[in-house]
Write a protein that holds these residues in place. Structure first.
Motif, PDB file in Angstrom:
ATOM      1  N   TYR A  35       0.849  -1.191   0.000  1.00  0.00           N
ATOM      2  CA  TYR A  35       0.000   0.000   0.000  1.00  0.00           C
ATOM      3  C   TYR A  35       0.882   1.236   0.000  1.00  0.00           C
ATOM      4  O   TYR A  35       2.018   1.232   0.482  1.00  0.00           O
ATOM      5  CB  TYR A  35      -0.895   0.033   1.250  1.00  0.00           C
ATOM      6  CG  TYR A  35      -2.043  -0.938   1.224  1.00  0.00           C
ATOM      7  CD1 TYR A  35      -1.847  -2.287   1.496  1.00  0.00           C
ATOM      8  CD2 TYR A  35      -3.334  -0.515   0.928  1.00  0.00           C
ATOM      9  CE1 TYR A  35      -2.894  -3.192   1.459  1.00  0.00           C
ATOM     10  CE2 TYR A  35      -4.399  -1.411   0.913  1.00  0.00           C
ATOM     11  CZ  TYR A  35      -4.165  -2.733   1.177  1.00  0.00           C
ATOM     12  OH  TYR A  35      -5.216  -3.623   1.146  1.00  0.00           O
ATOM     13  N   GLN A  37       0.825   5.517   0.967  1.00  0.00           N
ATOM     14  CA  GLN A  37       0.113   6.556   1.697  1.00  0.00           C
ATOM     15  C   GLN A  37       0.798   7.887   1.446  1.00  0.00           C
ATOM     16  O   GLN A  37       1.954   8.080   1.854  1.00  0.00           O
ATOM     17  CB  GLN A  37       0.082   6.271   3.205  1.00  0.00           C
ATOM     18  CG  GLN A  37      -0.723   7.295   3.991  1.00  0.00           C
ATOM     19  CD  GLN A  37      -0.746   7.004   5.479  1.00  0.00           C
ATOM     20  OE1 GLN A  37       0.183   6.452   6.042  1.00  0.00           O
ATOM     21  NE2 GLN A  37      -1.836   7.391   6.140  1.00  0.00           N
ATOM     22  N   GLY A  40      -0.995  12.874   4.807  1.00  0.00           N
ATOM     23  CA  GLY A  40      -2.320  13.381   5.128  1.00  0.00           C
ATOM     24  C   GLY A  40      -3.469  12.644   4.451  1.00  0.00           C
ATOM     25  O   GLY A  40      -4.615  13.101   4.509  1.00  0.00           O
ATOM     26  N   ARG A  41      -3.175  11.510   3.847  1.00  0.00           N
ATOM     27  CA  ARG A  41      -4.217  10.766   3.133  1.00  0.00           C
ATOM     28  C   ARG A  41      -4.346   9.341   3.673  1.00  0.00           C
ATOM     29  O   ARG A  41      -3.529   8.895   4.483  1.00  0.00           O
ATOM     30  CB  ARG A  41      -3.866  10.684   1.633  1.00  0.00           C
ATOM     31  CG  ARG A  41      -3.668  12.019   0.960  1.00  0.00           C
ATOM     32  CD  ARG A  41      -4.989  12.692   0.708  1.00  0.00           C
ATOM     33  NE  ARG A  41      -4.881  13.880  -0.111  1.00  0.00           N
ATOM     34  CZ  ARG A  41      -5.006  13.880  -1.432  1.00  0.00           C
ATOM     35  NH1 ARG A  41      -5.242  12.753  -2.074  1.00  0.00           N
ATOM     36  NH2 ARG A  41      -4.904  15.005  -2.093  1.00  0.00           N
ATOM     37  N   GLY A  42      -5.370   8.652   3.186  1.00  0.00           N
ATOM     38  CA  GLY A  42      -5.513   7.241   3.523  1.00  0.00           C
ATOM     39  C   GLY A  42      -4.614   6.370   2.663  1.00  0.00           C
ATOM     40  O   GLY A  42      -3.984   6.849   1.717  1.00  0.00           O
ATOM     41  N   LEU A  43      -4.532   5.095   3.003  1.00  0.00           N
ATOM     42  CA  LEU A  43      -3.703   4.175   2.244  1.00  0.00           C
ATOM     43  C   LEU A  43      -4.400   3.771   0.952  1.00  0.00           C
ATOM     44  O   LEU A  43      -5.621   3.644   0.911  1.00  0.00           O
ATOM     45  CB  LEU A  43      -3.405   2.919   3.073  1.00  0.00           C
ATOM     46  CG  LEU A  43      -2.302   3.024   4.114  1.00  0.00           C
ATOM     47  CD1 LEU A  43      -2.720   3.865   5.312  1.00  0.00           C
ATOM     48  CD2 LEU A  43      -1.849   1.645   4.562  1.00  0.00           C
TER      49      LEU A  43
END
Lengths: 115, 115
Positions: A35, A37, A40-43
């Motif tokens: 994954y 990332q 400041g964001r999601g995976l």
């Protein structure tokens, strides 16, 4: 508890270079996933490789899996500044003590690509 | 599809207050996961649901934390009372079918600050 351990913890390269990140794990697995990332964001899921596969490609990404060494690597070729992010490996364990359906994440590698 | 939706995106509260985080998974996904991410501990799985039923809540830190999934399109994570050490980014993720064989889709996260 975490399963994977990424190496290195941080990687800094120039645009155009290749970036290689490694992941080691402890127990037998069904599959391993990578994954990404952004800050400041999601995976975001990149690629999944099953325990009976040895290599998989997706665009500029190449993932290898060596179940005998309990390790995986993620190669990003011809890196770009936009590839700057943290990269995590996550495993689905095959041992009886694990809970079906959950992922075990590592601590991640912070990749910085300089323009 | 809009992806996994979380609200609020940011929450600042005082110690002792109740905090409720919300998540709307991707339609049709059978699995829903709550994670917490901190610099010290990395990404931790708190709890996950399959078809609205909690499957593994062993990661819930203590009784102050509770999670519910009243229907397939909504889940909450509640902290009562909140403490400064709960400050973290909380992610919700959903997955189609058997999560162990599928990728997870993460929401943007809720950044919680408890003062």
């Amino acid at each position: 508890s975490q399963q994977g351990e990424e190496d290195p913890q941080a990687l800094s390269i120039q645009e155009g270079e290749n970036a290689t990140m490694n992941c080691s794990y402890k127990t037998s697995i069904n599959n391993l996933q990578w994954y990404r990332q952004n800050s400041g964001r999601g995976l975001v899921h990149l690629i999944l490789i099953r325990s009976n596969e040895r290599e998989k490609h997706s665009g500029r990404l190449r993932v290898t899996l060596d179940t005998s060494k309990k390790s995986s690597s993620l190669l990003i070729t011809a890196s770009r500044a936009a590839d700057t992010a943290s990269y995590f490996c996550a495993t689905v364990r095959a041992d009886r003590g694990s809970t079906l359906g959950r992922l075990y994440f590592g601590r991640g590698t912070q990749l910085t690509v300089w323009p | 599809d809009a992806g996994v939706i979380q609200s609020p995106r940011h929450e600042v509260t005082e110690m002792g207050q109740e905090v409720t985080l919300r998540c709307k998974p991707i339609s049709g996904h059978d699995y829903l996961f709550w994670y917490r991410q901190t610099m010290m501990r990395g990404l931790e799985l708190l709890i996950y649901f399959n078809n609205n039923v909690p499957i593994d809540d062993s990661g819930m830190p203590e009784d102050r934390f509770s999670a519910k999934m009243p229907n397939a399109s909504f889940s909450t994570l509640k902290i009562q009372p909140s403490e400064p050490r709960d400050s973290a980014v909380y992610f919700c993720a959903s997955s189609p079918g058997l999560a162990g064989d599928k990728e997870q889709y993460f929401g943007p996260g809720t950044r919680l600050t408890v003062t």
